[in-house]
Design a protein around this motif. Structure first.
Motif: not given
Length: 281
Positions: A235-246, A248-258
């Motif tokens: 859910d949104k809370a989980a998205c925000e938690a993962f984004d807080y910790y990692a 940048d690497n989702l974007i760096r690896l191409g899993f997300e554009k932004d």
């Protein structure tokens, strides 16, 4: 399940570290490294079959040519390394079920310890529990068994020229062609694609689990066999938690554009899983 006692497991781990750091280019060893729950053992089995090299799993390896699988950070003397990378959000979901529910490959000790440190009211309510579990993985678990988290693993291997990196989602989409560059690199020979495709078929999720990919069994080490399952659980809370910790690497690896994925994502109300794989680079 690994039947060795803890002392033997530690001794074997020390021997493996010595071998992968000092003898990987001599024996040679074919090293598969991953952050846990990223598909590394599956890949190691396929390499063992194609290369006709032993895969000492849950047993002490011999000082001879073989496939070695583990959770290793980058080290300058490792050779023949294949690094398997999985979307960290899928890793979190897979780790949740592996660490909080018993299966044929984990241990009751792991589940008991993880539940003691994560006293959720209802362990089956993964969406409610994920934000706290994400925090646990990145701040507590990384100081215990693994000594590093998914983010630190990615940082360790990112753009290392001495290693071949392959994404789990690409392996699911086209197993043989995803393994081909590594095999040609370590053998110096052209891959027999017909044989490699047969190996991939022999070790497919359907063959190993006796289920179709996407059919979930939370009591099995081979739980679901798909990429993108995080979309059903976050859910949104989980998205925000993962984004807080990692994030940048989702974007760096191409899993997300932004970082737009955080506000755009809504956990699915449907009980059916979305078709296809993550559209990553």
């Amino acid at each position: 399940m690994d039947q060795r006692n803890r002392l033997l497991i530690k001794l074997d781990a020390l021997q493996r570290l010595l071998m992968v750091n000092c003898f990987s280019g001599i024996l040679p060893l074919y090293i598969v490294t991953e952050y846990p729950k990223s598909g590394g053992s599956w890949v190691a089995q396929m390499l063992s079959a194609y290369l006709d090299a032993p895969f000492p799993r849950n047993e002490r390896p011999k000082f001879t040519r073989c496939v070695m699988h583990g959770h290793y950070l980058h080290a300058p003397f490792m050779r023949n390394v294949l690094c398997v990378v999985r979307d960290g959000r899928d890793v979190v979901v897979s780790a949740y079920y592996h660490m909080l529910f018993e299966n044929e490959k984990n241990s009751s000790h792991l589940v008991e310890q993880t539940r003691r440190l994560n006293p959720f009211a209802d362990y089956e309510d993964i969406t409610e529990n994920l934000p706290r579990f994400i925090e646990y993985l990145f701040t507590v678990e990384n100081k215990q068994y693994m000594h590093f988290n998914w983010n630190q693993f990615i940082d360790s291997w990112y753009e290392k020229p001495d290693a071949t990196v392959v994404k789990y989602s690409h392996l699911l989409a086209d197993t043989a062609n995803s393994l081909r560059p590594y095999i040609e690199k370590v053998t110096g020979e052209e891959v027999d694609m017909m044989r490699l495709r047969q190996v991939a078929d022999d070790f497919s999720f359907e063959r190993l689990s006796k289920r179709v990919a996407g059919e979930e069994d939370i009591g099995s080490f081979l739980r679901k066999g798909i990429a993108g399952d995080w979309k059903n659980k976050f859910d949104k809370a989980a998205c925000e938690a993962f984004d807080y910790y990692a994030g940048d690497n989702l974007i760096r690896l191409g899993f997300e554009k932004d970082r737009g994925w955080i506000s755009q994502h809504q956990v699915s109300d449907s009980q059916e899983d979305p078709p296809g794989l993550l559209a990553d680079a």
